[in-house]
Write an enzyme that holds these catalytic residues in place. Structure first.
Site, short mmCIF file in Angstrom:
data_model
loop_
_atom_site.label_atom_id
_atom_site.label_comp_id
_atom_site.label_asym_id
_atom_site.label_seq_id
_atom_site.Cartn_x
_atom_site.Cartn_y
_atom_site.Cartn_z
N GLU A 149 38.65 74.47 22.60
CA GLU A 149 38.87 75.60 23.72
C GLU A 149 40.29 76.00 23.70
O GLU A 149 40.38 77.07 23.99
CB GLU A 149 38.80 74.46 25.13
N SER A 416 2.92 39.10 59.22
CA SER A 416 3.22 37.53 59.41
C SER A 416 4.45 37.16 59.04
O SER A 416 4.76 36.01 59.22
CB SER A 416 2.04 36.80 58.66
#
Length: 736
Positions: A149, A416
């Protein structure tokens, strides 16, 4: 005269052999004396040489004139260009606030969420990761970024004229934009202060701000800010967020190949994200590696090693079940700190990362192995300790595909698995595990409950009825205790969802979350104390200031010790002999209960040891029925798989309380109950006269002094309960 004389023509004398041509009266050069001849030669030579010199001088004067004229006009044009540029800069600069008011905006606050061992589980916030100093980053990361860069980052003054000129030439030759001339400082200025619009005004402001940044901060500070704020795609801002997003590791552990990949993303983070385009990201990383070699950051051998690594292929979204816990933290964080998040925070959670990984593995293996065959697409698991601290949380099969948390947000019928609260309410009325009820067809109003296998076993004890999950007996107990009393017992233990106080509550028809259901089982394992589910243990700022801390070490008692002893005896039997046999743990006493909702839509198993209480659910998000999946099948298997791993290396310990079911069957009275003989429904909240009213003992327990007696009760403190009564039809009629 002898005739006329002819007229004679005069002939001039000639010095040479050649005669002059007719009419030419001038002497040739050859007719002149030698001296004159040499003079003539000199004159000819002088004339010829002068002519040559004149031409060369004119050429030199013409070239130098051209150079002078060119230099002049270049100076004129440059001066006017400088004036124009200065005017543009002055114009747009005047529109900016005074430089004395400029300041770097604060980075959005980050929340780092850590497990009990200090491991970062996730980062939450706008950036997705915390800010790191250069010293805590892999050295390959800044090297890779500078190589691709801004190679002259440490030598330019914020703007790189050489790089800008090179980019302009490349763009002109290519006929399109192929290179950018912006430095890292300019990119940082744009990210911090400006919009992404490509206008002259923004470019001028970018240059001015870059110069200000270079004046205000050191090069390392600028590079650090850039690496912590730049976008790396897929919602990750900064190297820490990107490292965890793509590699599931902190930035300090990133290797050369991974650093090159991150640096390559800066050109086009959304397009090159390895979550979207892994091949493109890898190709760009190769270019970065070559740039690093040219700059001397790495050797050929290092590059060869890096290039042999397989391409990174990331999920399209954050992955890992620990993110369900992180989301739960964010849901509750502002409430516990009492306001908005304005600074970086560190949240210490109750999650054990090892248990978390084992829980995720258990759910995945269950669905991968049987999901397609049994038509099960989702699962959830939550595991808590005796204080209610959530130790593991799995909200679904794959967080990267679905972020909906089925453990804390989805409400399902527990089936249950709700029955222990019915039995606890009955025990508080004076019933015991060896009390007998008749398992036979019954009718309650228009409701006729039946057992899951449509079979009936006649007279059975409550212990046997619970272990075999008999619906008819549970319905009878609800009618005896009253649906309201059952609901109050469930809420007292930890159920917070709204419960329908009708007879069907016995079969778990009211919807609850898996987390609250699991937490309501915890009093059975901790000696009868409320276990409030929680995941946030402590919240502190980045500089160590504690904003919140709670250890939940002073819970209220919600069940008497004798009730705990009886419930544990029945739920241990449900695992050893009943529907939960697949949940048995070698070397550790386990108790629990299966649950299956109507049409096999939901299957659950909730169980516990002396260390952990864990609930597991399997089903489908759209509520479609599974292929006959019950709580005793894959939920119990997944529970056993997780709990086996969680208890590896732990010493075994018995559950609180001991209750011996009598071995002499003659001690158990066997009533024959017909539908017409069922007791009338007891008014809401009313209990048998011989049992201690719930309100009285709750008040008595609440008035107990705090200290060791209020914490989880060890087995020795619970005591031993021996049954001393039988249950007959008269007991049922009288409500005893």
């Amino acid at each position: 005269m002898a005739g006329k004389r002819k007229k004679q023509t005069r002939i001039e004398p000639s010095m040479g052999k050649r005669r002059a041509r007719s009419g030419d009266l001038r002497a040739s050069a050859k007719d002149r004396v030698a001296g004159g001849n040499r003079t003539a030669k000199r004159k000819r030579g002088k004339t010829s040489g002068g002519r040559r010199k004149s031409r060369s001088g004119s050429a030199r004067r013409g070239f130098s004139g051209f150079v002078r004229r060119s230099f002049y006009w270049c100076c004129v044009i440059g001066l006017w260009l400088a004036i124009a540029v200065g005017g543009v800069v002055a114009f747009y600069g005047a529109k900016m606030p005074s430089a004395t008011t400029w300041s770097v905006p604060d980075r959005p606050p980050n929340v780092r969420i850590v497990s009990t061992d200090g491991r970062t589980m996730a980062n939450r916030g706008a950036t997705g990761g915390e800010a790191l100093p250069l010293s805590r980053m892999s050295p390959y990361i800044p090297q890779a970024v500078l190589a691709i860069e801004d190679r002259r980052f440490y030598s330019h003054f914020g703007v790189d004229p050489i790089g800008l000129a090179r980019a302009m030439v490349s763009n002109v030759m290519a006929g399109r934009m192929v290179q950018g001339g912006s430095t890292l400082t300019q990119q940082l200025a744009k990210n911090l202060f400006l919009s992404p619009d490509r206008t002259i005004e923004r470019k001028v402001q970018e240059v001015l701000l870059a110069a200000w940044l270079e004046h205000k901060f050191t090069k390392d500070q600028i590079l650090e800010m850039y690496l912590n704020r730049v976008y790396f795609g897929s919602g990750a801002y900064g190297v820490e967020a990107a490292s965890r997003r793509y590699f599931k590791k902190p930035a300090r552990d990133v290797n050369l190949a991974q650093a090159a990949l991150l640096a390559g993303l800066l050109k086009a983070p959304s397009r090159l994200s390895p979550a979207r385009n892994p091949d493109g990201a890898e190709a760009r990383a190769q270019i970065v590696l070559e740039a690093m070699r040219e700059e001397g950051f790495v050797t050929d051998r290092e590059i060869t090693t890096a290039m042999t690594q397989p391409p990174t292929r990331a999920k399209s979204y954050w992955t890992g079940a620990e993110n369900y816990g992180a989301d739960l933290v964010m849901d509750r964080l502002e409430e516990v700190i009492g306001g908005k998040i304005t600074t970086d925070l560190i949240v210490d959670t109750t999650i054990d990362f090892k248990l978390q990984q084992q829980a995720e593995q258990a759910i995945r293996e269950a669905i991968d192995g049987n999901g397609r065959k049994l038509k099960v697409s989702q699962g959830a698991l939550v595991s808590i300790d005796g204080s209610g601290a959530i130790r593991a949380l799995v909200g679904g099969y794959d967080y990267s595909v679905s972020q909906f948390d089925r453990a804390t947000k989805a409400k399902r019928q527990p089936g249950s698995a709700f029955k222990p609260f019915v039995y606890a309410a009955a025990l508080e009325m004076g019933r015991t595990p060896d009390s007998v009820r008749n398992d036979a067809p019954i009718r309650i109003g228009k409701w006729t409950p039946s057992n899951y296998d449509d079979k009936y076993r006649g007279p059975v004890t409550l212990s046997e009825a619970l272990s075999k999950s008999l619906n008819t007996v549970a319905a009878q107990l609800v009618m005896e205790a009253g649906a309201g009393s059952v609901a109050k017992t469930a809420r007292r233990l930890g159920i917070e969802s709204k419960l329908q106080t009708n007879a069907s509550i016995a079969l778990g028809t009211s919807e609850v979350t898996l987390t609250e259901l699991t937490a309501a089982y915890a009093p059975f394992m901790n000696g009868g104390y409320k276990a409030t589910p929680h995941i946030i243990r402590r919240v502190r700022t980045a500089d160590g200031k504690v904003l919140y801390e709670n250890t939940y070490d002073n819970p209220p008692r919600v069940l008497r010790p004798d009730i705990i002893a009886m419930m544990n005896s029945m739920l241990v039997r449900a695992v050893n002999e009943g529907t939960g046999r697949r949940a048995q743990l070698g070397g550790h006493q386990a108790a629990g209960k299966t649950g299956t909702s109507q049409a096999f839509r939901d299957a659950l198993f909730v169980g516990y040891t002396s260390n952990l209480t864990t609930g597991v659910w399997f089903g489908n998000d759209d509520g479609k029925p599974t292929k006959n999946v019950t709580g005793g099948s894959i939920p119990a298997v997944a529970w056993q798989s997780f709990m086996e791993a969680a208890h590896s290396g732990r010493s075994s310990a018995r559950l609180p309380g001991q209750y011996d079911v009598p071995s002499d069957p003659s001690r158990i009275a066997v009533p024959v109950t017909r539908p017409s003989q069922l007791p009338a429904r007891r008014p809401e909240g009313e209990i048998a006269s011989h049992s201690e009213p719930a309100g009285e003992w709750q008040q008595r327990v609440a008035s107990e002094p705090t200290g060791s007696t209020r914490g989880p009760v060890p087995p020795a403190d619970v005591g031993r309960h021996q049954p001393n009564e039988t249950t007959s039809l008269l007991d049922i009629i009288l409500g005893r």
